[in-house]
Each structure stands twice: as structure tokens, then as C-alpha cells.
Design a protein around this motif. Structure first.
Motif, PDB file in Angstrom:
ATOM      1  N   VAL A  64      23.693  -5.900   0.653  1.00 49.55           N
ATOM      2  CA  VAL A  64      23.202  -4.321   0.140  1.00 49.55           C
ATOM      3  C   VAL A  64      24.215  -4.133  -0.519  1.00 49.55           C
ATOM      4  O   VAL A  64      23.925  -3.124  -1.493  1.00 49.55           O
ATOM      5  N   ARG A  65      25.865  -3.768   0.188  1.00 49.17           N
ATOM      6  CA  ARG A  65      26.473  -2.639   0.022  1.00 49.17           C
ATOM      7  C   ARG A  65      27.274  -3.737  -2.064  1.00 49.17           C
ATOM      8  O   ARG A  65      27.041  -2.315  -2.488  1.00 49.17           O
ATOM      9  N   ALA A  66      27.381  -5.043  -1.236  1.00 49.07           N
ATOM     10  CA  ALA A  66      27.372  -5.186  -2.949  1.00 49.07           C
ATOM     11  C   ALA A  66      26.677  -5.152  -3.992  1.00 49.07           C
ATOM     12  O   ALA A  66      27.377  -5.257  -5.032  1.00 49.07           O
ATOM     13  N   THR A  67      25.356  -5.126  -3.763  1.00 52.92           N
ATOM     14  CA  THR A  67      24.543  -4.765  -4.942  1.00 52.92           C
ATOM     15  C   THR A  67      24.879  -3.237  -5.433  1.00 52.92           C
ATOM     16  O   THR A  67      24.589  -3.344  -6.849  1.00 52.92           O
ATOM     17  N   ASP A  68      25.214  -2.653  -4.663  1.00 51.58           N
ATOM     18  CA  ASP A  68      25.455  -1.195  -5.281  1.00 51.58           C
ATOM     19  C   ASP A  68      24.307  -0.647  -5.752  1.00 51.58           C
ATOM     20  O   ASP A  68      24.659   0.820  -7.062  1.00 51.58           O
TER      21      ASP A  68
END
Length: 113
Positions: free
Chosen positions: A87-91
Motif C-alpha cells: 500500500v505504501r509503495a503504490t503511493d
């Protein structure tokens, strides 16, 4: 087929730990994750379904809803051990710790990021 045979078939090397170039390549491309409409639509729909009045959703509830919508969903398919890292990596979401423990997320489109 045993697990390590399957990993070797897709290009992973096993040295007590698994080293897989495919996971590293997937992990490094934020644009690819953001352009995967199934992933993005699923995460956004799950976050909306789990959201409170302020738009925040408990990440564990989002994960449960995501698996109900897409039974084959697994963050490891994207090179991440945990849903929070994906989820963090999708920004696409703001991510914050909850007072009661765990994490909460909110779609950045809702409140300007």
C-alpha cells in the motif's frame, strides 16, 4: 510440485533464503503498480468499504475485503511480504498508525493527499 521447485522454475535462487529477481523487478516499479487497474481498483474499493466517516480504514479490514473480492490476491505477488508495504509503495494512500494499534489508510484523492 514442491515450493522450492516452483520458485526455481520462475527464476529464483535458493541459498537458505530465497532470492528472486522477479520480485525485485516488480518491487522497483511504482508506475507499474499504479497502472494495474485490478490492483488499484481493488485496493480503493476495499478501502472505501472499510472507511469510517473521516475516510480512514483499518488496514487489516482492507486486506480482508480485498481477499474476499480477489481470492488470489497476495502482496507477495508484487514482491512485498506485507500488505502495508504494498500500500505504501503504490503511493495512492495516506498511511498512519492507529491509536489502538495497527495501521489505517485513506485514499489521497479524498483529501488532497
Amino acid at each position: 510440485m514442491r515450493g522450492h521447485d516452483r520458485l526455481q522454475r520462475i527464476g529464483c535462487r535458493i541459498f537458505g533464503i530465497v532470492h528472486c529477481e522477479e520480485s525485485r523487478a516488480r518491487r522497483g516499479d511504482t508506475r507499474r503498480r499504479r497502472s494495474d487497474t485490478r490492483l488499484v481498483a481493488g485496493l480503493r474499493a476495499s478501502a472505501t468499504g472499510a472507511a469510517d466517516d473521516d475516510g480512514w480504514a483499518n488496514l487489516s479490514t482492507v486486506g480482508s475485503l480485498m481477499r474476499k473480492q480477489q481470492p488470489d490476491f497476495d502482496p507477495r505477488n508484487w514482491g512485498y511480504a506485507k500488505l502495508s508495504d504494498l500500500v505504501r509503495a503504490t503511493d495512492l494512500f495516506a498511511v498512519e498508525p492507529r491509536n489502538t494499534g495497527g495501521l489505517q489508510i485513506r485514499d489521497k484523492r479524498k483529501n488532497g493527499g
